[in-house]
Design an enzyme around this catalytic site. Sequence first.
Site, mmCIF file in Angstrom:
data_model
loop_
_atom_site.group_PDB
_atom_site.id
_atom_site.type_symbol
_atom_site.label_atom_id
_atom_site.label_comp_id
_atom_site.label_asym_id
_atom_site.label_seq_id
_atom_site.Cartn_x
_atom_site.Cartn_y
_atom_site.Cartn_z
ATOM 1 N N LEU A 503 1.033 -1.198 0.092
ATOM 2 C CA LEU A 503 0.065 -0.069 0.060
ATOM 3 C C LEU A 503 0.844 1.303 -0.021
ATOM 4 C CD1 LEU A 503 -2.798 -0.860 2.639
ATOM 5 C CD2 LEU A 503 -3.081 -0.931 0.015
ATOM 6 N N GLY A 506 6.591 3.929 4.461
ATOM 7 C CA GLY A 506 6.902 5.059 5.522
ATOM 8 C C GLY A 506 8.148 4.911 5.910
ATOM 9 N N PHE A 508 8.811 3.948 9.052
ATOM 10 C CA PHE A 508 8.937 2.706 9.606
ATOM 11 C C PHE A 508 8.955 1.287 8.634
ATOM 12 C CE2 PHE A 508 7.210 0.420 13.508
ATOM 13 C CZ PHE A 508 6.899 -0.993 12.878
ATOM 14 N N GLY A 509 8.580 1.522 7.496
ATOM 15 C CA GLY A 509 8.932 0.100 6.669
ATOM 16 C C GLY A 509 7.730 0.230 5.797
ATOM 17 N N PRO A 510 7.395 -0.804 4.944
ATOM 18 C CA PRO A 510 6.308 -1.047 4.102
ATOM 19 C C PRO A 510 5.097 -1.477 4.667
ATOM 20 C CG PRO A 510 7.723 -2.862 4.004
ATOM 21 C CD PRO A 510 8.381 -1.999 4.927
ATOM 22 N N VAL A 511 3.894 -1.084 4.135
ATOM 23 C CA VAL A 511 2.589 -1.193 4.605
ATOM 24 C C VAL A 511 1.911 -2.277 3.568
ATOM 25 C CG1 VAL A 511 0.276 -0.527 5.594
ATOM 26 C CG2 VAL A 511 2.371 0.746 6.004
ATOM 27 N N LYS A 525 1.726 -3.322 8.893
ATOM 28 C CA LYS A 525 2.655 -2.497 8.699
ATOM 29 C C LYS A 525 4.077 -3.264 9.203
ATOM 30 C CE LYS A 525 3.778 2.077 10.587
ATOM 31 N NZ LYS A 525 3.043 3.013 11.500
ATOM 32 N N ASP A 622 3.712 14.238 14.238
ATOM 33 C CA ASP A 622 4.124 13.848 12.679
ATOM 34 C C ASP A 622 2.800 13.931 12.041
ATOM 35 O OD1 ASP A 622 5.826 13.562 10.450
ATOM 36 O OD2 ASP A 622 5.925 11.279 10.729
#
Length: 815
Positions: A503, A506, A508-511, A525, A622
């Site tokens: 999707l 970010g 954090f990493g991929p979603v 996530k 954020d």
Amino acid sequence: MTISSRNVQHFAHVILVILHCFYTGFCTEVDSITSTQSLRDPGILSSPDGVFKLGFFSPLNSTNRYVGIWYNFSETIVIWVANRDKPLSDSSGVVEISSDGNVVVTNGEEEILWSSNTSTTSQVNSIAFLQESGNFVLVDRLNNATTIWQSFEHPSDSLVPEMRISENTRTGERIEVKSWRSPWDPAFGNFSLGMKSEIIPQVYIWNGNRPYWRSGQWNGQIFIGVQDMYSVSVDGFSVVNDREGTVYLTGPVGFNFLTKFILDWKGNIVQSFWDENGTNWKVLWSAPNNDCEVYGTCGPFGSCNYLESPICSCLKGFEPKHREEWEKGNWTSGCVRRRALQCEVKNNLGNSSKEDGFLKMEFMKLPDFAERSSTAEDQCRSQCLRSCSCTAYAYDSGIGCMSWSNNLIDIQRFQSWGKDLYIRMAHSELDHHKDIKKIVIPVIVGTLTLCACLLLFCIRMVRRRGVKSKEVVLLGNRMEELPVFNFETLANATARFCENNKLGQGGFGPVYRGKLEDGKEIAVKRLSKASGQGLEEFMNEVLVISKVQHRNLVRLLGCFVDKEEKMLIYEYLPKKSLDVFLFDEVYQGVLDWRKRSIIIEGVGRGLLYLHRDSRLKIIHRDLKPSNILLDNNFNPKISDFGMARIFGSDQDQANTKRVVGTYGYMAPEYAMEGRFSEKSDVFSFGVLVLEIISGRKSTSSWSETSSLSLLGYAWKLWKEEDLSIFIDPVILNPSMEMEIRKCIQIGLLCVQEFAEDRPSISSILAMLTSENTSLPTPLQPAFTERQVSFFTVCNKNRENEWSLNHTSITTLTGR
């Protein structure tokens, strides 16, 4: 009255000078060159705004005359030269339209020294003039003013805004910048700057036919081989593929005319801007500025670090090809492997325990000649391992999986912002046992130290905030209250984390989108191993989001935690994030004003709950469009609580030594001093409101010459009472304009420079829902000016870091 012969001679001389000026155009300026109007030395052709001049000049220490273009306020900086290899020896030069319709430079003997040399219609139809951009154009005025020829397609040694360098991948034709031969000779020098875009676009400086410097690969936003290069693409360069065989570099888009790039005669590309206060040019960035940036300094399989002595070293598992040369400081022959790879050894037994491995090198400028594939990140390693010719691999989310065959050339170690490069190594070169001893003991000691520090910190925070010890225990046990998924369930739900189910990406990493066996859709996530965030942010998001429930906050369904994997499972929201509908041209028309007003109010209610109505006071830190998710009815839900901070009930603000967040949305007191509070979230909300109304990113430019940010532009139009220009045309409706103007005013109240001047989120909601249009008058917002430069030379010891796009830079801080 008696007139002496001497006076007569003087008078006659004055008359002759006047007649000469009249005849040749001396001391006059013209606005165009036509079949009936030429430009004679020393006449001047001006751009409409008077910024650029075209005329005759002599370089420093030279009497030769050339036709060139320069800035009106800086005559020593010539950005384009016509007759580079054929100078005039006197002042008899003329710029005119020739009989075949071309613009030409001739001498006193009517010999053509330079010509636009293009097919035209006729002398009568051709007209040449200087545009405001500094582009000298020849047009056919009877054929819809069609441009026949332009100087921007034939650069000299300079790049200014709106110019392009390009390569046609079908014909091999390039538009390049070419250096002067010397500071006083504009003839073609040894160096050229241009594009090379066969696989992944890169910019090169060539010395003759040999590469001298390269930018590294373009990943859709930046050139990843330039140290400290980070920006949103709309604020700097943009690489465009016109799908007809031409790939070109535009830019820098959004800069004003006072910015220029020059390829000097020594082969350096230098970016400068005009300092009006100091009335001189100031250098912002240049390359190459050390020996490591010179192409291939350390040869194949050599790595360069200009902070070390010597600057060149062989990659691990390699040794100098010619040791004597290497020790004398001649590193160009590079390095060779000490031991052959398993797949290169003949008659091997195929023992899997002896399989080749990879050595990870961080903060690297990736080698030249990368091959590109659409392979997913988690499969990039195995793909390289299957090919015996693959010597290294790397992954970039904007490019994909990259691999290299044979030699690795032009590798450099950066101090920050580089990429991870995985070098293929023989199993015996990986030193597993030594690495275990070197790593395990420090890890154990470090872990124990960290645990002790965290324990002391928690005790300190409990005492300071007056939190009861049992509440700390509840926070620590929160993971046990949250549903825990197993890995196979999540892997099956996402089709093994298939790229088609991704999707977004970010900090954090991929979603990934997934569907459980009962048919329920979820969003997974997954913490990226390359992420700047870790267990601290992961735990923080679990603790925060599991404590709060509100219709305008995304709902956490569960988590998965293992040694190597950390995942959060959320409710799936089909409309994805707000930035898709605001900034993607395909979807911009979907959000009418009613939907946008619902989103503004919904985000406000979510913030009110976080700040005032939940059991905990939470500062998000954020807030931005990519962190606002939308359900089927376009109701907004605030997401991504990895950076959120929990406040005590009696706490109004806090300080941090390291700033986290996203460039363009951070309040000034937070970005500059590390102070954050409810009012820093209010600032981000104000930026969000102005983006929703304008349909433009906070970092986008409003015109090619404007230095105003989104906030600055809104403020300018507010003072001029001309806000209709600011409103997205999609939602510009006379019946709604009063309501939209009120929201702009609320947005400006939120982004005022000083935190104490900004309203609370409860006051903002009252303003939004009240029919009373009488609102406080906003004061000037912060950050009204955009960044000057796309390339930013940063302080190596900078303490504040922020991201420039969707990625959020974080640091571990006690909470």
